[in-house]
Every structure is written in structure tokens, then in C-alpha cells.
Write a protein that holds these residues in place. Structure first.
Motif, PDB file in Angstrom:
ATOM      1  N   LYS A 118       0.842  -1.212   0.000  1.00 42.17           N
ATOM      2  CA  LYS A 118       0.000   0.000   0.000  1.00 42.17           C
ATOM      3  C   LYS A 118       0.870   1.253   0.000  1.00 42.17           C
ATOM      4  O   LYS A 118       0.623   2.212  -0.717  1.00 42.17           O
ATOM      5  CB  LYS A 118      -0.859   0.035   1.274  1.00 42.17           C
ATOM      6  CG  LYS A 118      -2.223  -0.578   1.105  1.00 42.17           C
ATOM      7  CD  LYS A 118      -3.025  -0.398   2.384  1.00 42.17           C
ATOM      8  CE  LYS A 118      -3.428   1.057   2.599  1.00 42.17           C
ATOM      9  NZ  LYS A 118      -4.113   1.254   3.877  1.00 42.17           N
ATOM     10  N   ALA A 119       1.907   1.222   0.852  1.00 45.30           N
ATOM     11  CA  ALA A 119       2.775   2.400   0.975  1.00 45.30           C
ATOM     12  C   ALA A 119       3.504   2.688  -0.335  1.00 45.30           C
ATOM     13  O   ALA A 119       3.855   3.833  -0.617  1.00 45.30           O
ATOM     14  CB  ALA A 119       3.772   2.197   2.106  1.00 45.30           C
ATOM     15  N   LEU A 120       3.741   1.623  -1.128  1.00 41.34           N
ATOM     16  CA  LEU A 120       4.488   1.813  -2.377  1.00 41.34           C
ATOM     17  C   LEU A 120       3.579   2.063  -3.570  1.00 41.34           C
ATOM     18  O   LEU A 120       4.051   2.348  -4.662  1.00 41.34           O
ATOM     19  CB  LEU A 120       5.341   0.568  -2.658  1.00 41.34           C
ATOM     20  CG  LEU A 120       6.464   0.295  -1.657  1.00 41.34           C
ATOM     21  CD1 LEU A 120       7.140  -1.030  -1.974  1.00 41.34           C
ATOM     22  CD2 LEU A 120       7.476   1.432  -1.685  1.00 41.34           C
ATOM     23  N   SER A 121       2.253   1.955  -3.356  1.00 35.57           N
ATOM     24  CA  SER A 121       1.314   1.934  -4.479  1.00 35.57           C
ATOM     25  C   SER A 121       1.368   3.191  -5.341  1.00 35.57           C
ATOM     26  O   SER A 121       1.104   3.141  -6.533  1.00 35.57           O
ATOM     27  CB  SER A 121      -0.106   1.732  -3.952  1.00 35.57           C
ATOM     28  OG  SER A 121      -0.480   2.868  -3.176  1.00 35.57           O
ATOM     29  N   HIS A 122       1.719   4.336  -4.735  1.00 38.37           N
ATOM     30  CA  HIS A 122       1.712   5.574  -5.538  1.00 38.37           C
ATOM     31  C   HIS A 122       3.124   6.030  -5.911  1.00 38.37           C
ATOM     32  O   HIS A 122       3.350   7.195  -6.209  1.00 38.37           O
ATOM     33  CB  HIS A 122       0.953   6.684  -4.792  1.00 38.37           C
ATOM     34  CG  HIS A 122       1.554   7.022  -3.457  1.00 38.37           C
ATOM     35  ND1 HIS A 122       1.496   6.167  -2.382  1.00 38.37           N
ATOM     36  CD2 HIS A 122       2.235   8.106  -3.029  1.00 38.37           C
ATOM     37  CE1 HIS A 122       2.118   6.721  -1.357  1.00 38.37           C
ATOM     38  NE2 HIS A 122       2.584   7.893  -1.723  1.00 38.37           N
ATOM     39  N   GLU A 123       4.056   5.080  -5.918  1.00 42.52           N
ATOM     40  CA  GLU A 123       5.438   5.339  -6.329  1.00 42.52           C
ATOM     41  C   GLU A 123       6.048   6.524  -5.585  1.00 42.52           C
ATOM     42  O   GLU A 123       6.475   7.500  -6.196  1.00 42.52           O
ATOM     43  CB  GLU A 123       5.507   5.562  -7.851  1.00 42.52           C
ATOM     44  CG  GLU A 123       5.012   4.353  -8.635  1.00 42.52           C
ATOM     45  CD  GLU A 123       4.726   4.691 -10.089  1.00 42.52           C
ATOM     46  OE1 GLU A 123       5.675   5.005 -10.809  1.00 42.52           O
ATOM     47  OE2 GLU A 123       3.549   4.634 -10.480  1.00 42.52           O
ATOM     48  N   PRO A 124       6.098   6.451  -4.256  1.00 44.06           N
ATOM     49  CA  PRO A 124       6.593   7.580  -3.472  1.00 44.06           C
ATOM     50  C   PRO A 124       8.107   7.762  -3.616  1.00 44.06           C
ATOM     51  O   PRO A 124       8.814   6.821  -3.942  1.00 44.06           O
ATOM     52  CB  PRO A 124       6.257   7.174  -2.036  1.00 44.06           C
ATOM     53  CG  PRO A 124       6.300   5.687  -2.059  1.00 44.06           C
ATOM     54  CD  PRO A 124       5.771   5.288  -3.405  1.00 44.06           C
ATOM     55  N   GLU A 125       8.554   8.996  -3.367  1.00 41.22           N
ATOM     56  CA  GLU A 125      10.006   9.259  -3.408  1.00 41.22           C
ATOM     57  C   GLU A 125      10.646   9.001  -2.052  1.00 41.22           C
ATOM     58  O   GLU A 125      11.862   8.923  -1.925  1.00 41.22           O
ATOM     59  CB  GLU A 125      10.255  10.723  -3.789  1.00 41.22           C
ATOM     60  CG  GLU A 125       9.931  11.013  -5.230  1.00 41.22           C
ATOM     61  CD  GLU A 125      10.218  12.444  -5.597  1.00 41.22           C
ATOM     62  OE1 GLU A 125      11.145  13.056  -5.014  1.00 41.22           O
ATOM     63  OE2 GLU A 125       9.506  12.963  -6.471  1.00 41.22           O
ATOM     64  N   ILE A 126       9.771   8.956  -1.021  1.00 40.80           N
ATOM     65  CA  ILE A 126      10.270   8.767   0.341  1.00 40.80           C
ATOM     66  C   ILE A 126       9.456   7.648   0.974  1.00 40.80           C
ATOM     67  O   ILE A 126       8.228   7.628   0.849  1.00 40.80           O
ATOM     68  CB  ILE A 126      10.043  10.046   1.180  1.00 40.80           C
ATOM     69  CG1 ILE A 126      10.732  11.234   0.521  1.00 40.80           C
ATOM     70  CG2 ILE A 126      10.521   9.853   2.609  1.00 40.80           C
ATOM     71  CD1 ILE A 126      10.208  12.579   1.009  1.00 40.80           C
ATOM     72  N   VAL A 149      13.645  -3.031  -0.083  1.00 40.63           N
ATOM     73  CA  VAL A 149      14.286  -1.782   0.352  1.00 40.63           C
ATOM     74  C   VAL A 149      15.543  -1.503  -0.477  1.00 40.63           C
ATOM     75  O   VAL A 149      15.759  -0.382  -0.945  1.00 40.63           O
ATOM     76  CB  VAL A 149      14.618  -1.838   1.863  1.00 40.63           C
ATOM     77  CG1 VAL A 149      15.577  -0.731   2.266  1.00 40.63           C
ATOM     78  CG2 VAL A 149      13.334  -1.740   2.680  1.00 40.63           C
ATOM     79  N   GLU A 150      16.328  -2.536  -0.718  1.00 46.43           N
ATOM     80  CA  GLU A 150      17.547  -2.339  -1.523  1.00 46.43           C
ATOM     81  C   GLU A 150      17.225  -1.869  -2.933  1.00 46.43           C
ATOM     82  O   GLU A 150      17.871  -0.967  -3.464  1.00 46.43           O
ATOM     83  CB  GLU A 150      18.332  -3.656  -1.624  1.00 46.43           C
ATOM     84  CG  GLU A 150      19.321  -3.812  -0.483  1.00 46.43           C
ATOM     85  CD  GLU A 150      19.790  -5.253  -0.356  1.00 46.43           C
ATOM     86  OE1 GLU A 150      19.830  -5.977  -1.371  1.00 46.43           O
ATOM     87  OE2 GLU A 150      20.098  -5.652   0.781  1.00 46.43           O
ATOM     88  N   SER A 156      16.848   2.720  -6.760  1.00 43.69           N
ATOM     89  CA  SER A 156      16.101   3.569  -7.691  1.00 43.69           C
ATOM     90  C   SER A 156      16.001   4.999  -7.160  1.00 43.69           C
ATOM     91  O   SER A 156      15.291   5.823  -7.720  1.00 43.69           O
ATOM     92  CB  SER A 156      14.710   2.978  -7.953  1.00 43.69           C
ATOM     93  OG  SER A 156      13.935   3.094  -6.779  1.00 43.69           O
ATOM     94  N   GLY A 157      16.692   5.287  -6.078  1.00 41.18           N
ATOM     95  CA  GLY A 157      16.784   6.681  -5.606  1.00 41.18           C
ATOM     96  C   GLY A 157      15.792   7.056  -4.517  1.00 41.18           C
ATOM     97  O   GLY A 157      15.711   8.220  -4.132  1.00 41.18           O
ATOM     98  N   VAL A 158      15.017   6.080  -4.027  1.00 46.45           N
ATOM     99  CA  VAL A 158      14.034   6.388  -2.978  1.00 46.45           C
ATOM    100  C   VAL A 158      14.763   6.623  -1.646  1.00 46.45           C
ATOM    101  O   VAL A 158      15.731   5.934  -1.321  1.00 46.45           O
ATOM    102  CB  VAL A 158      13.013   5.233  -2.842  1.00 46.45           C
ATOM    103  CG1 VAL A 158      12.093   5.432  -1.645  1.00 46.45           C
ATOM    104  CG2 VAL A 158      12.198   5.106  -4.116  1.00 46.45           C
ATOM    105  N   THR A 159      14.301   7.621  -0.909  1.00 52.66           N
ATOM    106  CA  THR A 159      14.854   7.927   0.415  1.00 52.66           C
ATOM    107  C   THR A 159      14.103   7.083   1.440  1.00 52.66           C
ATOM    108  O   THR A 159      12.870   7.029   1.391  1.00 52.66           O
ATOM    109  CB  THR A 159      14.633   9.424   0.736  1.00 52.66           C
ATOM    110  OG1 THR A 159      15.155  10.186  -0.357  1.00 52.66           O
ATOM    111  CG2 THR A 159      15.299   9.834   2.038  1.00 52.66           C
ATOM    112  N   ILE A 160      14.821   6.460   2.345  1.00 53.69           N
ATOM    113  CA  ILE A 160      14.153   5.548   3.281  1.00 53.69           C
ATOM    114  C   ILE A 160      14.484   5.917   4.728  1.00 53.69           C
ATOM    115  O   ILE A 160      15.651   6.093   5.086  1.00 53.69           O
ATOM    116  CB  ILE A 160      14.563   4.090   2.985  1.00 53.69           C
ATOM    117  CG1 ILE A 160      14.054   3.714   1.584  1.00 53.69           C
ATOM    118  CG2 ILE A 160      13.981   3.127   4.020  1.00 53.69           C
ATOM    119  CD1 ILE A 160      14.731   2.562   0.961  1.00 53.69           C
TER     120      ILE A 160
END
Ligand SMILES: Nc1ncnc2c1ncn2[C@@H]1O[C@H](COP(=O)(O)OP(=O)(O)OP(=O)(O)O)[C@@H](O)[C@H]1O
Length: 308
Positions: free
Chosen positions: A147-155, A177-178, A183-187
Motif C-alpha cells: 500500500k505504501a508503495l502503491s503511488h510510487e513515493p520518493e520517500i 528496500v535495496e 532507484s533513488g528512494v529515500t528511506i
């Protein structure tokens, strides 16, 4: 480059008067993995909730991608994916619908291929037509991540992502996560599993009693605060450390059969050679030697203890 998240002098006092955040300032760089460590009640969830726009700050400010989290809530929220600690979704909805709906909520056009990819990555594809209530606890956690990834978030915020999940899910999660990081996502993750922070994070922040005690590159932190021990298993027991060797960071282990040498991991390389030759001169011989480096956990515990 400007930080993707900028937190400035943030305070939070709950309606009962409890001050959960006491002036936290923190910049988070694009593409990094930041682990926030802190004991129960430290203020981690409060901090995350304010950045995600779920709770209001009492003072200070937070910008995400240059937007203010209060004034420009929709803009900041769409940049963020949040994996909360608990599932609050409709239990009678299917996995597929739950995740697709969540994407729609953030105003993104449907993208079934993308949703399929997330579900496959999280080993949820086989369960896509199941209702949430038919899933195991671990699978529900996977749905939260999807769900958290569904909208292609940057963070991506992960609040205690692996508390109570099994090894397989943990592994799947770290693969995801890796890939996201690549792909440049901030975690940003909060965790009680210090070894996870030790393994995954670029920087570590320690929070306690509503205050950020420190934020530092993980390697620098471990080098700066970490201690090393050299442990020598002796051939013969000794009663006491011989006089010429006293006061050099040496202590005697149980039964006089081990000598423990505490030293600073960054300096003192040459002192080990000197120590070993002095031991030889005193007629003390050893059959084995090993080293132990203080872990992030040791560092964390000593920081939190010092702050009490
Ligand atoms: N709605 C609320 N009203 C009053 N106090 C609250 C509220 N929510 C949290 N607190 C208090 O604020 C403090 C920080 O809570 P928070 O949930 O941010 O901690 P945490 O670091 O996430 O802890 P944990 O590791 O246990 O999840 C705690 O003392 C908590 O009791």
C-alpha cells in the motif's frame, strides 16, 4: 542538493500536556537510508506522524521536497509512502483492491502492471484475490508495504517494519528496500532491531525523551564511539597483571586465564605489538587471541544511559 526533508526545531505537546518532541532539527538527504533508534516512547512515531502530515506540530516546521507539511499537505503526502505499525484497512477488501485503491487516493492514474510488480516483489501475487481477513499476520504486513508503495513515493517511512515478522518476510522486505534505494528512494526506518540499522542504514539518528541525541554516518559513529577488545587466552593462569603492564587498559578475565585489552579502534594499532612483546618479556604466553568490536547496540545503550 537541498535536503529532501528538512525538520527545524520541531516540538510536539499532546493535549494532555505531555511534551513528546522537544525541538528536533534534522535534514534528510535524497536517496539515503536513515535509521531512527530510540527506546519505547522516545518520540519516533510522533516525529514520523508529523512529517507524514498525520499529526500537527506544536512548533517548528517541516518541509518535504520543499513543501511545508502543514500548508501543502497534499503535495508532501503524495511524495511519501508510510508503512505504519498496524493495519487499519477494511478487512473485507481484497489485496488487489486495497493496494489499487490506495494508489487512487493519492491521485495517481491506475497502473495495473506496477501494482502487479509490487505484489510479486512482496510475494503477495498468489493472494491478490484474497480478502485481508484471510491473510496471516505476516502477509498483512506485506500488504501494508505494498500500500505504501502503491503511488510510487520518493520517500518511504517504515515504522518498526520487522517487529514480529518471520525471517522470510524480513529478507523479502530488505530486498525491496535495496531495490528502492537503488532507484533513488529515500528511506527512513525506525527499529528496535539494532542489527538492522547496523546493516542497512547510511546514517543513524538516536532519539530519546523527545530529543535527537545525535545523527551521524553509521561508519563514523562506530569508529568514533566504538571500542575494540583484544582477548588473549593464556597458556597458564596468572594471579595478577604484572606491574610493568598495569594501567594500560588491561584486565584479567575469570580464573586468570584470559587477558582483555581495551583499546580505541581508530588509534593504538602499534600498541598491540608493544603489548604482545611486553607480555613475552614477562613470560606470559597465550594460545589463542580474538578481537571484539563494540556494536551499534553497545553505543546506543551507552548513549541512552548517559542521557538519563
Ligand atoms: N495521543 C497522545 N497523547 C498523549 N501522549 C501521547 C500520545 N501519543 C503518544 N504519546 C506519548 O508521547 C511519547 C512518544 O510516543 P511515540 O509513540 O512517538 O514513541 P515511539 O518512540 O514511537 O515509541 P515506540 O518505540 O514504543 O513505538 C510517549 O511517552 C507516548 O506515551
Amino acid at each position: 542538493m537541498a535536503p529532501i526533508i528538512s525538520i527545524s526545531n520541531l516540538t510536539k505537546t499532546y493535549s494532555n500536556g505531555f511534551q513528546a518532541l522537544k525541538g528536533v532539527s534534522l535534514d534528510i538527504e535524497r536517496g539515503e537510508i536513515l535509521a531512527l533508534l530510540g527506546p519505547n516512547g522516545a518520540g519516533k512515531t510522533t516525529l514520523i506522524s508529523i512529517v507524514c502530515g498525520i499529526a500537527n506540530p506544536s512548533g517548528g516546521s517541516v518541509t518535504v521536497g520543499g513543501y511545508d507539511v502543514v500548508r501543502d499537505f497534499r503535495a508532501t503526502r503524495s511524495l511519501i509512502g508510510l508503512v505504519p505499525q498496524e493495519l487499519t484497512t477494511d478487512q473485507f477488501e481484497t489485496v488487489w483492491n486495497t493496494v489499487s485503491f490506495s494508489r487512487g487516493l493519492h491521485g495517481k492514474r491506475p497502473n495495473p502492471e506496477y501494482i502487479e510488480k509490487i505484489l510479486r516483489d512482496l510475494s503477495l501475487w498468489e493472494k491478490k484475490d484474497n480478502m485481508l481477513r484471510q491473510l496471516s499476520g505476516g502477509m498483512k504486513r506485506r500488504v501494508l508495504i505494498a500500500k505504501a508503495l502503491s503511488h510510487e513515493p520518493e520517500i518511504l517511512f517504515l515504522d518498526e517494519p520487522t517487529a514480529g515478522v518471520d525471517v522470510t518476510l524480513r529478507k523479502d522486505m530488505w530486498h525491496v528496500v535495496e531495490r528502492l534505494r537503488a532507484s533513488g528512494v529515500t528511506i527512513i526506518l525506525t527499529t528496535h532491531y539494532i542489527e538492522e540499522a547496523e546493516e542497512a542504514a547510511d546514517r543513524v539518528g538516536v532519539i530519546n525523551g523527545g530529543e535527537l541525541l545525535l545523527v551521524e554516518e553509521k561508519r563514523a559513529l562506530m569508529a568514533k564511539l566504538g571500542r575494540k577488545q583484544l582477548i588473549l587466552d593464556l597458556n597458564e593462569p596468572i594471579d595478577a597483571i604484572p606491574e610493568p603492564l598495569n594501567g594500560n587498559g588491561l584486565s584479567l578475565g575469570p580464573n586468570g586465564l584470559t587477558l582483555i585489552y581495551d583499546f580505541d579502534a581508530q588509534h593504538e594499532q602499534s600498541s598491540i605489538a608493544a603489548l604482545l612483546s611486553k607480555l613475552g618479556a614477562e613470560g606470559i604466553h597465550f594460545k589463542d587471541l580474538s578481537t571484539r568490536q563494540s556494536s551499534l547496540e553497545d553505543i546506543f545503550v551507552s548513549l541512552v544511559e548517559a542521557g538519563k
